[in-house]
Design a protein around this motif. Structure first.
Motif, PDB file in Angstrom:
ATOM      1  N   SER A   1      -7.167   8.301 -12.991  1.00  0.00           N
ATOM      2  CA  SER A   1      -8.535   7.807 -12.800  1.00  0.00           C
ATOM      3  C   SER A   1      -8.580   6.327 -12.466  1.00  0.00           C
ATOM      4  CB  SER A   1      -9.342   8.057 -14.070  1.00  0.00           C
ATOM      5  OG  SER A   1      -8.851   7.236 -15.121  1.00  0.00           O
ATOM      6  N   GLY A   2      -7.452   5.638 -12.687  1.00  0.00           N
ATOM      7  CA  GLY A   2      -7.455   4.196 -12.522  1.00  0.00           C
ATOM      8  C   GLY A   2      -7.878   3.453 -13.771  1.00  0.00           C
ATOM      9  N   GLY A   3      -8.199   4.180 -14.823  1.00  0.00           N
ATOM     10  CA  GLY A   3      -8.710   3.543 -16.018  1.00  0.00           C
ATOM     11  C   GLY A   3      -7.665   2.904 -16.905  1.00  0.00           C
ATOM     12  N   SER A   4      -6.416   3.310 -16.707  1.00  0.00           N
ATOM     13  CA  SER A   4      -5.331   2.750 -17.516  1.00  0.00           C
ATOM     14  C   SER A   4      -4.222   2.245 -16.618  1.00  0.00           C
ATOM     15  CB  SER A   4      -4.761   3.811 -18.462  1.00  0.00           C
ATOM     16  OG  SER A   4      -5.737   4.237 -19.382  1.00  0.00           O
ATOM     17  N   THR A   5      -3.711   1.073 -16.953  1.00  0.00           N
ATOM     18  CA  THR A   5      -2.580   0.498 -16.222  1.00  0.00           C
ATOM     19  C   THR A   5      -1.569  -0.052 -17.210  1.00  0.00           C
ATOM     20  OG1 THR A   5      -3.693  -1.653 -16.055  1.00  0.00           O
ATOM     21  CG2 THR A   5      -3.957  -0.135 -14.196  1.00  0.00           C
TER      22      THR A   5
ATOM     23  N   ASP B   1      -7.370   3.887  -4.876  1.00  0.00           N
ATOM     24  CA  ASP B   1      -8.611   4.360  -4.291  1.00  0.00           C
ATOM     25  C   ASP B   1      -8.397   5.834  -3.987  1.00  0.00           C
ATOM     26  OD1 ASP B   1     -10.789   5.038  -2.736  1.00  0.00           O
ATOM     27  OD2 ASP B   1     -10.795   3.157  -1.623  1.00  0.00           O
ATOM     28  N   ASN B   2      -8.865   6.703  -4.849  1.00  0.00           N
ATOM     29  CA  ASN B   2      -8.626   8.137  -4.685  1.00  0.00           C
ATOM     30  C   ASN B   2      -9.344   8.707  -3.462  1.00  0.00           C
ATOM     31  OD1 ASN B   2      -6.863   8.325  -6.850  1.00  0.00           O
ATOM     32  ND2 ASN B   2      -8.474   8.855  -8.312  1.00  0.00           N
ATOM     33  N   ALA B   3     -10.435   8.081  -3.062  1.00  0.00           N
ATOM     34  CA  ALA B   3     -11.133   8.544  -1.863  1.00  0.00           C
ATOM     35  C   ALA B   3     -10.276   8.346  -0.619  1.00  0.00           C
ATOM     36  CB  ALA B   3     -12.456   7.813  -1.717  1.00  0.00           C
TER      37      ALA B   3
ATOM     38  N   SER C   1       0.845  -1.190   0.000  1.00  0.00           N
ATOM     39  CA  SER C   1       0.000   0.000   0.000  1.00  0.00           C
ATOM     40  C   SER C   1       0.879   1.239   0.000  1.00  0.00           C
ATOM     41  CB  SER C   1      -0.908   0.037   1.233  1.00  0.00           C
ATOM     42  OG  SER C   1      -1.775  -1.064   1.267  1.00  0.00           O
ATOM     43  N   CYS C   2       0.370   2.288  -0.583  1.00  0.00           N
ATOM     44  CA  CYS C   2       1.074   3.573  -0.602  1.00  0.00           C
ATOM     45  C   CYS C   2       0.056   4.652  -0.284  1.00  0.00           C
ATOM     46  CB  CYS C   2       1.719   3.811  -1.946  1.00  0.00           C
ATOM     47  SG  CYS C   2       2.430   5.467  -2.144  1.00  0.00           S
ATOM     48  N   ALA C   3       0.227   5.279   0.867  1.00  0.00           N
ATOM     49  CA  ALA C   3      -0.671   6.355   1.278  1.00  0.00           C
ATOM     50  C   ALA C   3      -0.080   7.697   0.883  1.00  0.00           C
ATOM     51  CB  ALA C   3      -0.895   6.299   2.779  1.00  0.00           C
ATOM     52  N   GLY C   4      -0.892   8.498   0.243  1.00  0.00           N
ATOM     53  CA  GLY C   4      -0.443   9.816  -0.186  1.00  0.00           C
ATOM     54  C   GLY C   4      -1.044  10.913   0.665  1.00  0.00           C
ATOM     55  N   ALA C   5      -0.251  11.938   0.938  1.00  0.00           N
ATOM     56  CA  ALA C   5      -0.736  13.099   1.676  1.00  0.00           C
ATOM     57  C   ALA C   5      -0.351  14.344   0.906  1.00  0.00           C
ATOM     58  CB  ALA C   5      -0.132  13.133   3.071  1.00  0.00           C
TER      59      ALA C   5
ATOM     60  N   ARG D   1      -2.004  17.798  -1.617  1.00  0.00           N
ATOM     61  CA  ARG D   1      -3.098  18.248  -2.481  1.00  0.00           C
ATOM     62  C   ARG D   1      -3.193  17.412  -3.753  1.00  0.00           C
ATOM     63  NH1 ARG D   1      -2.787  24.429  -3.650  1.00  0.00           N
ATOM     64  NH2 ARG D   1      -0.796  23.790  -4.503  1.00  0.00           N
ATOM     65  N   SER D   2      -4.391  17.244  -4.202  1.00  0.00           N
ATOM     66  CA  SER D   2      -4.662  16.722  -5.537  1.00  0.00           C
ATOM     67  C   SER D   2      -4.032  15.358  -5.813  1.00  0.00           C
ATOM     68  CB  SER D   2      -4.175  17.731  -6.599  1.00  0.00           C
ATOM     69  OG  SER D   2      -4.797  18.969  -6.408  1.00  0.00           O
ATOM     70  N   PHE D   3      -4.091  14.473  -4.825  1.00  0.00           N
ATOM     71  CA  PHE D   3      -3.553  13.124  -5.030  1.00  0.00           C
ATOM     72  C   PHE D   3      -4.145  12.499  -6.282  1.00  0.00           C
ATOM     73  CE2 PHE D   3      -1.770   9.101  -3.801  1.00  0.00           C
ATOM     74  CZ  PHE D   3      -2.677   8.153  -4.236  1.00  0.00           C
ATOM     75  N   SER D   4      -5.405  12.718  -6.512  1.00  0.00           N
ATOM     76  CA  SER D   4      -6.081  12.068  -7.637  1.00  0.00           C
ATOM     77  C   SER D   4      -5.618  12.605  -8.985  1.00  0.00           C
ATOM     78  CB  SER D   4      -7.596  12.221  -7.513  1.00  0.00           C
ATOM     79  OG  SER D   4      -7.951  13.597  -7.532  1.00  0.00           O
ATOM     80  N   SER D   5      -4.853  13.678  -9.011  1.00  0.00           N
ATOM     81  CA  SER D   5      -4.390  14.221 -10.283  1.00  0.00           C
ATOM     82  C   SER D   5      -3.077  13.594 -10.739  1.00  0.00           C
ATOM     83  CB  SER D   5      -4.217  15.740 -10.185  1.00  0.00           C
ATOM     84  OG  SER D   5      -3.135  16.067  -9.328  1.00  0.00           O
ATOM     85  N   TYR D   6      -2.449  12.796  -9.894  1.00  0.00           N
ATOM     86  CA  TYR D   6      -1.171  12.190 -10.225  1.00  0.00           C
ATOM     87  C   TYR D   6      -1.355  10.786 -10.803  1.00  0.00           C
ATOM     88  CZ  TYR D   6       0.927  15.730  -7.165  1.00  0.00           C
ATOM     89  OH  TYR D   6       1.316  16.906  -6.598  1.00  0.00           O
ATOM     90  N   ALA D   7      -0.578  10.474 -11.832  1.00  0.00           N
ATOM     91  CA  ALA D   7      -0.383   9.074 -12.176  1.00  0.00           C
ATOM     92  C   ALA D   7       0.557   8.500 -11.125  1.00  0.00           C
ATOM     93  CB  ALA D   7       0.214   8.930 -13.565  1.00  0.00           C
ATOM     94  N   MET D   8       0.287   7.257 -10.720  1.00  0.00           N
ATOM     95  CA  MET D   8       1.063   6.638  -9.637  1.00  0.00           C
ATOM     96  C   MET D   8       1.770   5.385 -10.133  1.00  0.00           C
ATOM     97  SD  MET D   8       0.503   8.619  -7.091  1.00  0.00           S
ATOM     98  CE  MET D   8       1.241   7.601  -5.811  1.00  0.00           C
ATOM     99  N   GLY D   9       3.005   5.236  -9.714  1.00  0.00           N
ATOM    100  CA  GLY D   9       3.778   4.086 -10.158  1.00  0.00           C
ATOM    101  C   GLY D   9       4.418   3.336  -9.012  1.00  0.00           C
ATOM    102  N   TRP D  10       4.795   2.121  -9.298  1.00  0.00           N
ATOM    103  CA  TRP D  10       5.629   1.323  -8.408  1.00  0.00           C
ATOM    104  C   TRP D  10       6.913   0.973  -9.152  1.00  0.00           C
ATOM    105  CZ3 TRP D  10       4.785   0.379  -3.326  1.00  0.00           C
ATOM    106  CH2 TRP D  10       3.493   0.546  -2.829  1.00  0.00           C
ATOM    107  N   MET D  11       8.027   1.171  -8.472  1.00  0.00           N
ATOM    108  CA  MET D  11       9.329   0.800  -8.984  1.00  0.00           C
ATOM    109  C   MET D  11       9.991  -0.097  -7.953  1.00  0.00           C
ATOM    110  SD  MET D  11       9.140   2.887 -11.616  1.00  0.00           S
ATOM    111  CE  MET D  11       7.945   4.214 -11.898  1.00  0.00           C
ATOM    112  N   ARG D  12      11.054  -0.786  -8.356  1.00  0.00           N
ATOM    113  CA  ARG D  12      11.796  -1.586  -7.394  1.00  0.00           C
ATOM    114  C   ARG D  12      13.290  -1.490  -7.691  1.00  0.00           C
ATOM    115  NH1 ARG D  12       9.769  -7.660  -9.279  1.00  0.00           N
ATOM    116  NH2 ARG D  12      10.970  -7.786 -11.228  1.00  0.00           N
TER     117      ARG D  12
END
Length: 124
Positions: free
Chosen positions: A54-58, A73-75, A21-25, A27-38
């Motif tokens: 939006s979660g619509g593309s991966t 989960d943007n909420a 899990s990755c919790a964001g704190a 403004r505007s978390f939902s405006s960012y594309a989010m990635g996982w790297m290792r």
């Protein structure tokens, strides 16, 4: 700006599963594309997965396709990485990252914000 904190790493046997899990704190978390790297010591960071604002593309790296699933989960300002059928070569520090403007990218250098990382170890 967004602050990111990963959790959920640990030790698991080959074939097992983990959910990061990755919790964001911020403004505007939902405006960012989010990635996982290792990253493994001595090697460059490797792209794992990215999800649109939006979660619509991966999009997934070839080494994890079919085994890992990214979701958000943007909420809750949270992004997840479900990892199934884990292999010893998945052992690494996993980082959550965010890119402004919602650009979907597989290039780690294009990401603007990073978490501190969480260790995943898969035993053989």
């Amino acid at each position: 700006q967004v602050q990111l904190v990963e959790s959920g790493g640990g030790l698991v046997q080959t074939g097992g599963s983990l959910r990061l899990s990755c919790a964001g704190a911020g403004r505007s978390f939902s405006s960012y594309a989010m990635g996982w790297m290792r990253q493994v010591p001595g090697k460059e960071r490797e792209f794992v997965a990215v999800i649109s604002w939006s979660g619509g593309s991966t999009y997934y790296g070839d080494s994890v396709k079919g085994r890992f699933t990214i979701s958000r989960d943007n909420a809750k300002n949270t992004v997840y990485l479900q990892m199934n059928s884990l292999k010893p070569e998945d052992t690494a520090v996993y980082y959550c990252s965010a890119v402004e403007g919602g650009v979907i990218s597989s290039t780690p250098d294009q990401y603007d914000y990073w978490g501190q990382g969480t260790q995943v170890t898969v035993s053989s």
